[in-house]
Design a protein around this motif. Structure first.
Motif, PDB file in Angstrom:
ATOM      1  N   PRO A  91      -2.542  15.185  -3.889  1.00  0.00           N
ATOM      2  CA  PRO A  91      -1.295  15.805  -3.423  1.00  0.00           C
ATOM      3  C   PRO A  91      -0.704  16.826  -4.401  1.00  0.00           C
ATOM      4  O   PRO A  91      -0.202  17.865  -3.970  1.00  0.00           O
ATOM      5  CB  PRO A  91      -0.357  14.609  -3.234  1.00  0.00           C
ATOM      6  CG  PRO A  91      -1.273  13.478  -2.899  1.00  0.00           C
ATOM      7  CD  PRO A  91      -2.464  13.707  -3.790  1.00  0.00           C
ATOM      8  N   GLY A 112      -0.561   8.005   8.200  1.00  0.00           N
ATOM      9  CA  GLY A 112       0.165   8.631   7.094  1.00  0.00           C
ATOM     10  C   GLY A 112      -0.166  10.107   7.029  1.00  0.00           C
ATOM     11  O   GLY A 112      -0.727  10.676   7.970  1.00  0.00           O
ATOM     12  N   ASP A 113       0.167  10.714   5.878  1.00  0.00           N
ATOM     13  CA  ASP A 113       0.091  12.167   5.761  1.00  0.00           C
ATOM     14  C   ASP A 113      -1.318  12.700   5.992  1.00  0.00           C
ATOM     15  O   ASP A 113      -2.222  12.423   5.220  1.00  0.00           O
ATOM     16  CB  ASP A 113       0.566  12.587   4.373  1.00  0.00           C
ATOM     17  CG  ASP A 113       1.960  12.069   4.087  1.00  0.00           C
ATOM     18  OD1 ASP A 113       2.899  12.589   4.691  1.00  0.00           O
ATOM     19  OD2 ASP A 113       2.095  11.126   3.273  1.00  0.00           O
ATOM     20  N   VAL A 173      -4.195  15.294   5.834  1.00  0.00           N
ATOM     21  CA  VAL A 173      -4.506  16.392   4.910  1.00  0.00           C
ATOM     22  C   VAL A 173      -5.665  17.265   5.409  1.00  0.00           C
ATOM     23  O   VAL A 173      -5.875  18.358   4.895  1.00  0.00           O
ATOM     24  CB  VAL A 173      -4.828  15.870   3.493  1.00  0.00           C
ATOM     25  CG1 VAL A 173      -3.606  15.191   2.894  1.00  0.00           C
ATOM     26  CG2 VAL A 173      -6.019  14.922   3.488  1.00  0.00           C
ATOM     27  N   ILE A 210       0.842  -1.198   0.000  1.00  0.00           N
ATOM     28  CA  ILE A 210       0.000   0.000   0.000  1.00  0.00           C
ATOM     29  C   ILE A 210       0.871   1.241   0.000  1.00  0.00           C
ATOM     30  O   ILE A 210       0.610   2.213  -0.698  1.00  0.00           O
ATOM     31  CB  ILE A 210      -0.942  -0.002   1.224  1.00  0.00           C
ATOM     32  CG1 ILE A 210      -1.819  -1.259   1.212  1.00  0.00           C
ATOM     33  CG2 ILE A 210      -1.791   1.260   1.266  1.00  0.00           C
ATOM     34  CD1 ILE A 210      -2.649  -1.465  -0.048  1.00  0.00           C
ATOM     35  N   GLN A 211       1.913   1.210   0.819  1.00  0.00           N
ATOM     36  CA  GLN A 211       2.868   2.319   0.817  1.00  0.00           C
ATOM     37  C   GLN A 211       4.189   1.819   1.373  1.00  0.00           C
ATOM     38  O   GLN A 211       4.260   0.788   2.028  1.00  0.00           O
ATOM     39  CB  GLN A 211       2.349   3.491   1.636  1.00  0.00           C
ATOM     40  CG  GLN A 211       2.182   3.165   3.117  1.00  0.00           C
ATOM     41  CD  GLN A 211       1.839   4.397   3.934  1.00  0.00           C
ATOM     42  OE1 GLN A 211       0.701   4.813   3.973  1.00  0.00           O
ATOM     43  NE2 GLN A 211       2.838   4.974   4.569  1.00  0.00           N
ATOM     44  N   VAL A 216      -4.348  11.062   3.116  1.00  0.00           N
ATOM     45  CA  VAL A 216      -4.562  10.946   1.677  1.00  0.00           C
ATOM     46  C   VAL A 216      -5.492   9.772   1.396  1.00  0.00           C
ATOM     47  O   VAL A 216      -6.396   9.845   0.573  1.00  0.00           O
ATOM     48  CB  VAL A 216      -3.226  10.756   0.925  1.00  0.00           C
ATOM     49  CG1 VAL A 216      -3.466  10.621  -0.573  1.00  0.00           C
ATOM     50  CG2 VAL A 216      -2.270  11.919   1.190  1.00  0.00           C
ATOM     51  N   LYS A 217      -5.275   8.688   2.152  1.00  0.00           N
ATOM     52  CA  LYS A 217      -5.980   7.443   1.864  1.00  0.00           C
ATOM     53  C   LYS A 217      -7.386   7.347   2.427  1.00  0.00           C
ATOM     54  O   LYS A 217      -8.262   6.803   1.787  1.00  0.00           O
ATOM     55  CB  LYS A 217      -5.169   6.259   2.438  1.00  0.00           C
ATOM     56  CG  LYS A 217      -4.002   5.845   1.600  1.00  0.00           C
ATOM     57  CD  LYS A 217      -3.285   4.674   2.240  1.00  0.00           C
ATOM     58  CE  LYS A 217      -2.832   5.018   3.634  1.00  0.00           C
ATOM     59  NZ  LYS A 217      -1.933   4.022   4.226  1.00  0.00           N
ATOM     60  N   GLY A 244       5.872   7.075   2.503  1.00  0.00           N
ATOM     61  CA  GLY A 244       4.499   7.562   2.657  1.00  0.00           C
ATOM     62  C   GLY A 244       3.862   7.984   1.345  1.00  0.00           C
ATOM     63  O   GLY A 244       4.536   8.324   0.374  1.00  0.00           O
ATOM     64  N   VAL A 245       2.528   7.962   1.343  1.00  0.00           N
ATOM     65  CA  VAL A 245       1.749   8.196   0.114  1.00  0.00           C
ATOM     66  C   VAL A 245       2.046   9.570  -0.503  1.00  0.00           C
ATOM     67  O   VAL A 245       2.215   9.699  -1.711  1.00  0.00           O
ATOM     68  CB  VAL A 245       0.234   8.070   0.406  1.00  0.00           C
ATOM     69  CG1 VAL A 245      -0.582   8.395  -0.839  1.00  0.00           C
ATOM     70  CG2 VAL A 245      -0.102   6.669   0.894  1.00  0.00           C
ATOM     71  N   MET A 246       2.100  10.594   0.346  1.00  0.00           N
ATOM     72  CA  MET A 246       2.289  11.961  -0.170  1.00  0.00           C
ATOM     73  C   MET A 246       3.610  12.078  -0.934  1.00  0.00           C
ATOM     74  O   MET A 246       3.660  12.566  -2.055  1.00  0.00           O
ATOM     75  CB  MET A 246       2.256  12.926   1.022  1.00  0.00           C
ATOM     76  CG  MET A 246       2.262  14.371   0.652  1.00  0.00           C
ATOM     77  SD  MET A 246       0.633  14.916   0.128  1.00  0.00           S
ATOM     78  CE  MET A 246      -0.071  15.388   1.701  1.00  0.00           C
ATOM     79  N   THR A 247       4.691  11.610  -0.298  1.00  0.00           N
ATOM     80  CA  THR A 247       6.018  11.676  -0.925  1.00  0.00           C
ATOM     81  C   THR A 247       6.062  10.828  -2.187  1.00  0.00           C
ATOM     82  O   THR A 247       6.608  11.252  -3.218  1.00  0.00           O
ATOM     83  CB  THR A 247       7.090  11.194   0.070  1.00  0.00           C
ATOM     84  OG1 THR A 247       6.981  11.982   1.246  1.00  0.00           O
ATOM     85  CG2 THR A 247       8.489  11.310  -0.505  1.00  0.00           C
TER      86      THR A 247
END
Lengths: 374, 125
Positions: free
Chosen positions: A326, B33-34, B36, A36-37, B59-60, A41-44
């Motif tokens: 993002p 995680g990030d 938002v 999944i990541q 994000v997810k 991390g997802v943003m990066t």
């Protein structure tokens, strides 16, 4: 693509051990244990793909070669895409349809060289068994060679051309939606310039045994990071691309899904695919509902399942994919609305946990596509 | 001196007199995680122990944040509106969500202290 419906034994892709070594957070997806990541991390991962490039393991997807006399014309009896006119080495996006025009799956078709005709098919992991059963049932005169022992690796982003060309010389000559046979360390690889992020990039089909060393070579390039399904989802959402099982399924036809660009003039006129009557009617009269993009004033994301309403509160549709973009730096979503509300700029609200978030119907992609068209 | 208590859902409450500052643990921000967006309650709202107090969006996905104890929301961290990433950068500091006036201090006894929460996390691994 769609989520796995159960937690029965999960399949592994040829890169599974590599994902674990890279510290990926794994989860079930379409029957596979998928990353999944990664620790970044997802943003990066998302931003890195748009800025440089990323490696995606898409080996869970279905890969097969359909071969036989008039394979293209035969396949056209199941899909509305123009396959007969597809030149050797060219790729086209289309959909398998139910008898009433619902979408069974979406897929990529590439015409390979050779006689009798040969078509390379890439389809969604969650639907591949259904797709291959359909092909075997409806096209028994053709041979379907399903690749069980091949990996599929996508490299996406503006640096993908440099990174992949460094390992597989010659791929830089391909243009968007073109593919060909190449070699890596004496192994045959099939490379298309395609992907599902809105960026330039490649999808590389190669023997499972070569997948890990090849991926490691890609990742040794400082511009190339591993990217999980989390960022794959936010990238395709920003690119306005449909996710099977969410934005499209057997209850949606390609016209209301705003995929009419994938049906050529000849095929619209001639029909000859499942659901042609419904689709020709929808093309002539306009569909009752339409897939649209949505942008938002605030930062609060509106996700799948959220209702879309008029400013005075009348529900006109539902979000099918949504989240935070993002690269957009703001939330974005797509969903279906009644056609009279589908014009870009139409003000609507998204009903998130009892609050009406101001939103606007928007053209997709949310960030410009950067395909390499030569 | 303020004491900190944790829930099994990875919220924390930093107690100073009858005021508690509520946020999510470092473990929680890492798992999410990030971040938002954070949806904060209205000041003046009464929350029940274990009741939904806020929503944190990465994000997810969107995740609910529950009140560690019952009380009245007396302040929210409006800085998170423009800078939700503070939840990731400093969850126990600048990334706090809300301050509540604790209705019943006895509810704190059912929560974990720093050491017990560390043990709890270890058991999750």
């Amino acid at each position: 693509m769609a989520e796995a419906s159960s937690t029965e034994t999960l399949a592994f892709t040829p890169l599974h051990a590599l994902h674990l070594r890279l510290g990926a957070r794994m989860a079930p997806f379409a029957g596979y244990d998928m990353p999944i990541q990664y620790p970044t991390g997802v943003m990066t991962e998302h931003l890195h793909t748009r800025e440089k490039c990323g490696l995606f393991d898409v080996s869970h997807m279905g890969q097969a070669i359909l071969e036989g006399p008039n394979a293209a014309a035969r396949l056209e009896t199941l899909v509305p895409g123009d396959i007969v006119s597809l030149a050797v080495g060219r790729t086209r996006y289309t959909q398998f349809l139910t008898p009433d025009g619902g979408i069974i799956d979406d897929l990529m078709v590439t015409r390979l060289p050779g006689d009798p005709e040969r078509l390379f098919i890439v389809c969604n992991a969650a639907r591949k068994d259904v797709d291959f059963a359909l092909l075997r049932e409806k096209l028994p005169d053709l041979t379907l060679d399903v690749f069980e022992d091949r990996a599929l690796i996508a490299v996406q982003g503006p640096k993908a051309v440099d990174v992949v060309e460094g390992l597989i010389p010659g791929v830089q000559s391909l243009v968007f939606m073109q593919g060909g046979d190449f070699e890596w360390r004496d192994s045959p690889v099939f490379v298309t310039r395609s992907g599902y992020t809105g960026e330039d990039g490649y999808e590389i089909s190669l023997p499972a045994s070569q997948a890990e060393p090849f991926a490691e070579r890609l990742l040794s390039h400082p511009d190339c990071l591993p990217i999980g399904l989390g960022a794959r989802d936010s990238l395709r959402l920003e690119a306005g691309l449909c996710l099977y099982g969410h934005d499209i399924d057997e209850t949606t036809d390609p016209i209301e899904a705003a995929l009419n660009w994938s049906i050529s003039k000849r095929r619209r006129a001639e029909g000859g695919f499942p659901g042609a009557a419904r689709i020709q009617k929808a093309l002539a009269e306009g569909p009752a509902r339409l897939r649209v993009g949505l942008t938002f004033e605030g930062r609060q994301p509106a996700r799948e399942g959220v209702e879309i309403a008029t400013l005075d509160g009348r529900v006109i549709g539902k979000i099918t994919s949504g989240g935070f973009g993002p690269s957009l730096g703001a939330p974005c979503a797509m969903g279906y609305v009644a056609r009279e509300f589908s014009a870009a700029g139409t003000e609507v609200v998204a009903l998130v946990r009892g609050k009406a978030l101001p939103a606007r119907v928007a053209k997709t992609p949310f960030v410009p596509n950067r395909y390499f068209k030569g | 001196m303020a004491t900190i208590r944790y829930t099994k859902d990875h919220e924390y409450i930093r107690v100073d007199g009858d005021i508690g500052t509520v946020g999510i643990s470092d473990h929680a921000q890492h798992a999410l995680g990030d971040v938002v967006f954070v949806e904060l309650p209205d000041v003046g709202k009464t929350v029940a122990q274990g009741g939904e107090a806020a929503v944190v969006e990465s994000v997810k996905a969107a995740s609910e944040v529950y009140a560690p104890v019952a009380g009245e929301v007396i302040e929210v961290n409006s800085d998170l509106e423009g800078a939700p990433a503070k939840v990731n950068e400093d969850p126990l500091g600048d990334g706090w969500f809300m301050k509540i006036r604790i209705a019943d201090a006895a509810q704190l006894d059912g929560l974990m202290d720093e050491a017990a929460y560390a043990e709890f996390l270890k058991a999750l691994e």
